[in-house]
Enzyme design. Sequence first.
Site, PDB file in Angstrom:
ATOM      1  N   ARG A  66      36.683  45.542  35.828  1.00 22.06           N
ATOM      2  CA  ARG A  66      37.986  45.023  35.406  1.00 22.06           C
ATOM      3  C   ARG A  66      38.224  45.334  33.939  1.00 22.06           C
ATOM      4  O   ARG A  66      37.344  45.150  33.101  1.00 22.06           O
ATOM      5  CB  ARG A  66      38.045  43.517  35.653  1.00 22.06           C
ATOM      6  CG  ARG A  66      39.383  42.916  35.271  1.00 22.06           C
ATOM      7  CD  ARG A  66      39.635  41.616  35.983  1.00 22.06           C
ATOM      8  NE  ARG A  66      38.762  40.539  35.528  1.00 22.06           N
ATOM      9  CZ  ARG A  66      38.805  39.309  36.039  1.00 22.06           C
ATOM     10  NH1 ARG A  66      39.652  39.009  37.005  1.00 22.06           N
ATOM     11  NH2 ARG A  66      37.996  38.369  35.596  1.00 22.06           N
ATOM     12  N   ASP A  91      41.913  28.221  33.778  1.00 18.74           N
ATOM     13  CA  ASP A  91      40.909  29.270  33.564  1.00 18.74           C
ATOM     14  C   ASP A  91      41.417  30.622  34.055  1.00 18.74           C
ATOM     15  O   ASP A  91      40.774  31.646  33.805  1.00 18.74           O
ATOM     16  CB  ASP A  91      39.589  28.918  34.270  1.00 18.74           C
ATOM     17  CG  ASP A  91      39.795  28.562  35.726  1.00 18.74           C
ATOM     18  OD1 ASP A  91      40.492  27.575  35.998  1.00 18.74           O
ATOM     19  OD2 ASP A  91      39.275  29.278  36.599  1.00 18.74           O
ATOM     20  N   ASN A  92      42.547  30.629  34.751  1.00 17.16           N
ATOM     21  CA  ASN A  92      43.134  31.892  35.197  1.00 17.16           C
ATOM     22  C   ASN A  92      44.392  32.220  34.416  1.00 17.16           C
ATOM     23  O   ASN A  92      45.249  32.960  34.886  1.00 17.16           O
ATOM     24  CB  ASN A  92      43.440  31.831  36.695  1.00 17.16           C
ATOM     25  CG  ASN A  92      42.175  31.758  37.536  1.00 17.16           C
ATOM     26  OD1 ASN A  92      41.104  32.162  37.073  1.00 17.16           O
ATOM     27  ND2 ASN A  92      42.279  31.253  38.734  1.00 17.16           N
ATOM     28  N   ASP A 146      27.104  32.701  44.878  1.00 15.70           N
ATOM     29  CA  ASP A 146      26.097  33.766  44.988  1.00 15.70           C
ATOM     30  C   ASP A 146      26.289  34.860  43.937  1.00 15.70           C
ATOM     31  O   ASP A 146      25.510  35.812  43.873  1.00 15.70           O
ATOM     32  CB  ASP A 146      26.123  34.389  46.393  1.00 15.70           C
ATOM     33  CG  ASP A 146      27.476  35.007  46.742  1.00 15.70           C
ATOM     34  OD1 ASP A 146      28.384  34.980  45.886  1.00 15.70           O
ATOM     35  OD2 ASP A 146      27.619  35.503  47.874  1.00 15.70           O
ATOM     36  N   LYS A 158      32.845  42.573  37.922  1.00 17.74           N
ATOM     37  CA  LYS A 158      33.075  41.352  38.717  1.00 17.74           C
ATOM     38  C   LYS A 158      32.364  41.496  40.049  1.00 17.74           C
ATOM     39  O   LYS A 158      32.550  42.511  40.735  1.00 17.74           O
ATOM     40  CB  LYS A 158      34.589  41.168  38.913  1.00 17.74           C
ATOM     41  CG  LYS A 158      34.995  39.944  39.711  1.00 17.74           C
ATOM     42  CD  LYS A 158      36.505  39.753  39.647  1.00 17.74           C
ATOM     43  CE  LYS A 158      36.962  38.583  40.513  1.00 17.74           C
ATOM     44  NZ  LYS A 158      38.428  38.430  40.452  1.00 17.74           N
ATOM     45  N   ASP A 171      42.964  37.454  37.430  1.00 15.19           N
ATOM     46  CA  ASP A 171      42.322  36.802  38.573  1.00 15.19           C
ATOM     47  C   ASP A 171      43.178  36.814  39.828  1.00 15.19           C
ATOM     48  O   ASP A 171      43.760  35.813  40.227  1.00 15.19           O
ATOM     49  CB  ASP A 171      41.858  35.377  38.209  1.00 15.19           C
ATOM     50  CG  ASP A 171      40.394  35.399  37.810  1.00 15.19           C
ATOM     51  OD1 ASP A 171      39.815  36.506  37.772  1.00 15.19           O
ATOM     52  OD2 ASP A 171      39.827  34.322  37.532  1.00 15.19           O
ATOM     53  N   GLY A 226      30.964  33.045  36.699  1.00  8.74           N
ATOM     54  CA  GLY A 226      29.928  32.790  37.698  1.00  8.74           C
ATOM     55  C   GLY A 226      29.527  34.033  38.465  1.00  8.74           C
ATOM     56  O   GLY A 226      28.525  34.038  39.178  1.00  8.74           O
ATOM     57  N   ARG A 227      30.351  35.067  38.338  1.00  8.39           N
ATOM     58  CA  ARG A 227      30.021  36.303  39.063  1.00  8.39           C
ATOM     59  C   ARG A 227      30.567  37.517  38.310  1.00  8.39           C
ATOM     60  O   ARG A 227      30.965  38.503  38.927  1.00  8.39           O
ATOM     61  CB  ARG A 227      30.583  36.268  40.480  1.00  8.39           C
ATOM     62  CG  ARG A 227      32.070  35.994  40.571  1.00  8.39           C
ATOM     63  CD  ARG A 227      32.561  36.335  41.953  1.00  8.39           C
ATOM     64  NE  ARG A 227      33.950  35.969  42.129  1.00  8.39           N
ATOM     65  CZ  ARG A 227      34.641  36.255  43.214  1.00  8.39           C
ATOM     66  NH1 ARG A 227      34.063  36.900  44.208  1.00  8.39           N
ATOM     67  NH2 ARG A 227      35.898  35.913  43.317  1.00  8.39           N
ATOM     68  N   GLY A 279      32.973  29.072  33.659  1.00  8.16           N
ATOM     69  CA  GLY A 279      32.311  30.236  33.071  1.00  8.16           C
ATOM     70  C   GLY A 279      32.252  31.351  34.089  1.00  8.16           C
ATOM     71  O   GLY A 279      32.542  31.152  35.272  1.00  8.16           O
TER      72      GLY A 279
HETATM   73  P1  AMP Z   1      38.314  31.848  40.597  1.00  7.33           P
HETATM   74  O1  AMP Z   1      38.934  30.813  41.480  1.00  7.33           O
HETATM   75  O2  AMP Z   1      38.018  33.159  41.280  1.00  7.33           O
HETATM   76  O3  AMP Z   1      39.082  32.040  39.335  1.00  7.33           O
HETATM   77  O4  AMP Z   1      36.874  31.297  40.205  1.00  7.33           O
HETATM   78  C1  AMP Z   1      36.683  30.012  39.699  1.00  7.33           C
HETATM   79  C2  AMP Z   1      35.266  29.880  39.213  1.00  7.33           C
HETATM   80  O5  AMP Z   1      34.341  30.052  40.301  1.00  7.33           O
HETATM   81  C3  AMP Z   1      34.856  30.875  38.154  1.00  7.33           C
HETATM   82  O6  AMP Z   1      33.993  30.206  37.265  1.00  7.33           O
HETATM   83  C4  AMP Z   1      34.131  31.930  38.943  1.00  7.33           C
HETATM   84  O7  AMP Z   1      33.220  32.659  38.157  1.00  7.33           O
HETATM   85  C5  AMP Z   1      33.419  31.101  39.982  1.00  7.33           C
HETATM   86  N1  AMP Z   1      33.102  31.845  41.208  1.00  7.33           N
HETATM   87  C6  AMP Z   1      33.966  32.300  42.150  1.00  7.33           C
HETATM   88  N2  AMP Z   1      33.316  32.933  43.135  1.00  7.33           N
HETATM   89  C7  AMP Z   1      32.005  32.888  42.825  1.00  7.33           C
HETATM   90  C8  AMP Z   1      30.803  33.371  43.439  1.00  7.33           C
HETATM   91  N3  AMP Z   1      30.828  34.019  44.599  1.00  7.33           N
HETATM   92  N4  AMP Z   1      29.629  33.151  42.802  1.00  7.33           N
HETATM   93  C9  AMP Z   1      29.596  32.492  41.643  1.00  7.33           C
HETATM   94  N5  AMP Z   1      30.677  32.001  41.022  1.00  7.33           N
HETATM   95  C10 AMP Z   1      31.860  32.210  41.588  1.00  7.33           C
HETATM   96 MG    MG Z   2      39.124  32.695  37.654  1.00  4.01          MG
END
Ligand code: AMP
Ligand code: MG
Length: 484
Positions: free
Chosen positions: A174, A250-251, A123, A111, A260, A90-91, A88
């Site tokens: 974004r 998810d990407n 965070d 983002k 992403d 997360g940020r 989901g």
């Molecule tokens: P990503 O590898 O950037 O596609 O992120 C994978 C997952 O980790 C996604 O659910 C993001 O929302 C979450 N995520 C990445 N960085 C952070 C962060 N600093 N705080 C919270 N969630 C994160």
């Molecule tokens: Mg992602």
Amino acid sequence: MTSASAGWRFDNSYARLPAPLFSRLAPAPVRQPRLVVLNDDLAAALGLDPAALGETPEVLAGNALPPGAEPLAQAYAGHQYGHFVNLGDGRAILLGEQIGPDGRRHDIQLKGSGRTPYSRQGDGRAALGPMLREYVIGEAMHALGIPTTRALAVVATGEPVYRETVLPGAVLTRVAASHVRVGTFQFAAALGDEALVAALLDHCIARHDPELAAAPERALAFLDAVVGRQAELVARWLAVGFVHGVMNTDNCAVSGETIDYGPCAFLDVYDPATVFSSIDHHGRYAYGNQPAITQWNLARFAESLLGHVGGGDEAAVEAARGVLATFPDRFRQRWLAAMRAKLGLFTAEEGDGALADGLLAALAEARADYTQSLATLADRLAAGSPPPATAALDAWEAAWRARLARQPQGQAEVVALLRRSNPQVIPRNHLVEEALAAAVAGDLVPLERLVAAVRQPFVATPENARHRQPPPAGGACYRTFCGT
Ligand code: AMP
Ligand code: MG
């Protein structure tokens, strides 16, 4: 100036979907929003007034909501390096869907906008360097004609983020055709809630493939459309030497846009085993593995749709397999079309695939720069410049010239096709790093020059002379980092 006059015109079709697909919440405010970059071109395309946007950095930071926004974090799952996880946003926060002057719908997402119910240990924040990187690479991809999400703006937050070191925080705005991922369907399917999958399917067909709404087997038809877009996308990535770096499901966007930008980078030296991401130890997402991984991701997508394919379980699996089985050929055809253009070929011959493969083998053996090798084909043809460095490249060039002689087009036409098909400028890793380091230290000039250069990738000008050069030492040790 108020944010209303910026030209926001939101609809929120995602927010009308069933609850488990998202959580409603506003972005978490930041201490001191300061505009770092604004994408004027994109703003105009969205029907937004760049000047008004620039005067409301608090909106681009998430401190204030634009009129009509219904902020939410999207739920999704995904296979990360092959392992299924519930994820989901997360940020990130989806503010809503901006309806552009052309009537098209664009997700507007912040983002780095704070913690959400999906943040896990994170965070919820993002650092300035990686957000500027996403901006630069998105602009480069767009200018190269590759479907991509793009950044409308990056604002500094005035807050630190804690990674290996303390970094300045930022929020990126974004813009995407949608943020629905293969992992969004996996999330709905994993809940075992077929009505949820059906609602998501309706939503995506309405947004991306409205002509399929009345199709008798619409899940299968949508699968077919997504397979086609992904085949096209990965073919184009390969043609420009792009390595996404983290092709988790998810990407992988069902819109067919690149999404992403984390540990992504462009090849310097041609080597299909190239991996830039510091955590991709087994080369799962290596340059040359991207078509196979795309197909693997599409198989996960197909699984999530099976409940909506008619004819009983076995027939559904057979039908989905049939669609997935078209991927390799569709990919190869699209890649071949791209490579024909890059080799100046207007006509099709049986041996063209072997000719393209032969060049790549010779480039790999010579450890030659991918972009520059292709960009100089036009010069060599036009000026009869000295032959390339190795015996293999020499032999290849003889075969290429013989092939060119078998098509009716004259040299001028071929040179023009070569020039419009082979970029002179890609965002070179060493120049991206240099520009980001300067920007983070407060000097935006190298970043502005880089963005200007990548926005005109097919022309050689005095201004982009540096941006056309490979890195001094071949760039072989370049590493990118996740956890951005
Ligand atoms: P990503 O590898 O950037 O596609 O992120 C994978 C997952 O980790 C996604 O659910 C993001 O929302 C979450 N995520 C990445 N960085 C952070 C962060 N600093 N705080 C919270 N969630 C994160
Ligand atoms: Mg992602």
